[in-house]
Design a protein around this motif. Structure first.
Motif, PDB file in Angstrom:
ATOM      1  N   HIS A  39     -30.012  -5.955  80.562  1.00 37.69           N
ATOM      2  CA  HIS A  39     -30.677  -6.164  79.527  1.00 37.69           C
ATOM      3  C   HIS A  39     -30.135  -6.294  78.140  1.00 37.69           C
ATOM      4  CE1 HIS A  39     -34.170  -5.455  76.565  1.00 37.69           C
ATOM      5  NE2 HIS A  39     -34.676  -6.053  77.270  1.00 37.69           N
ATOM      6  N   HIS A  46     -28.475  -7.842  70.858  1.00 34.53           N
ATOM      7  CA  HIS A  46     -27.970  -6.652  71.441  1.00 34.53           C
ATOM      8  C   HIS A  46     -26.396  -6.735  71.509  1.00 34.53           C
ATOM      9  CE1 HIS A  46     -31.875  -4.932  72.072  1.00 34.53           C
ATOM     10  NE2 HIS A  46     -32.191  -6.077  72.578  1.00 34.53           N
ATOM     11  N   HIS A 133     -35.116  -1.525  74.566  1.00 37.90           N
ATOM     12  CA  HIS A 133     -34.972  -1.515  76.343  1.00 37.90           C
ATOM     13  C   HIS A 133     -36.113  -0.511  76.773  1.00 37.90           C
ATOM     14  CE1 HIS A 133     -31.224  -3.009  75.325  1.00 37.90           C
ATOM     15  NE2 HIS A 133     -30.345  -2.060  74.774  1.00 37.90           N
ATOM     16  N   PHE A 150     -28.690   0.433  81.273  1.00 34.17           N
ATOM     17  CA  PHE A 150     -28.450  -0.156  79.672  1.00 34.17           C
ATOM     18  C   PHE A 150     -27.644   1.017  78.887  1.00 34.17           C
ATOM     19  CE2 PHE A 150     -32.655   1.989  78.600  1.00 34.17           C
ATOM     20  CZ  PHE A 150     -32.266   2.947  77.484  1.00 34.17           C
TER      21      PHE A 150
END
Length: 199
Positions: A39, A46, A133, A150
């Motif tokens: 992710h 990100h 997330h 993550f």
């Protein structure tokens, strides 16, 4: 000193999430870890923000080298938990885009700040990233494994930023200044583009 700080950061992540990363790789946990790990690296917003956190930490030096990324990780974990349980935080997407733009500008202008202020700034941004997330966790994924995924991916992106900062520092003050300006400027421009809906 800086390599020791990076090792300490990885050790923190590894000891904080051993079960998520390694224990009982059932279907939900394995899927959760993979989804969680991919992710943060699947979106340019990100990726750029995480790398800029690492470069910023390197620029500050000293204890900030590990305190700034660690703060981001810890606050992001809290933000992720808030997202998972369904508590709403306003302006998450705008906050993420602003984090890219502002962290890029901070890096570009080599802003020097006390470690406490730097930690507060990245902690604020980490709330938005973590919440995103958490709210986007697949229904079938195991939460702990997803969170571990993550967080580990984010720590690796921070390490990339630290490595980038170290590499820039080794090419000389003049050229390093130019490269830093370009890298930070690119991130800042990308953040503004994301905020404007152009990216």
């Amino acid at each position: 000193m800086k390599s020791a700080s990076k090792s300490g950061l990885f050790a923190l992540v590894a000891t904080a999430f051993p079960a998520a990363a390694y224990a009982h790789p059932a279907a939900g946990e394995a899927a959760g870890f993979v989804h969680g790990f991919t992710h943060p690296i699947s979106g340019i917003d990100h990726v750029l923000a995480m790398i800029m956190v690492g470069v910023f930490a390197y620029q500050l030096g000293g204890r900030a080298t590990w305190l700034v990324p660690t703060t981001f990780l810890l606050v992001m974990a809290v933000g992720g938990a808030v997202g998972v349980v369904g508590i709403d935080i306003p302006f998450v997407e705008a906050g993420i885009a602003l984090s890219v733009a502002l962290l890029g500008a901070i890096v570009a202008f080599n802003v020097k700040a006390p470690a406490a202020i730097a930690m507060a700034v990245v902690g604020l941004f980490a709330t938005f990233h973590g919440h995103a997330h958490g709210t986007e966790m697949p229904e079938h994924a195991a939460g702990a494994a997803y969170g571990g995924g993550f967080l580990i991916a984010t720590a690796l992106l921070h390490a990339v930023g630290l490595g980038l900062g170290c590499g820039i520092g080794r090419i000389g003050e003049r050229r390093g200044f130019i490269v830093t300006r370009l890298a930070g400027g690119f991130a800042a421009a990308a953040g503004l583009g994301i905020l404007a809906g152009m990216i």
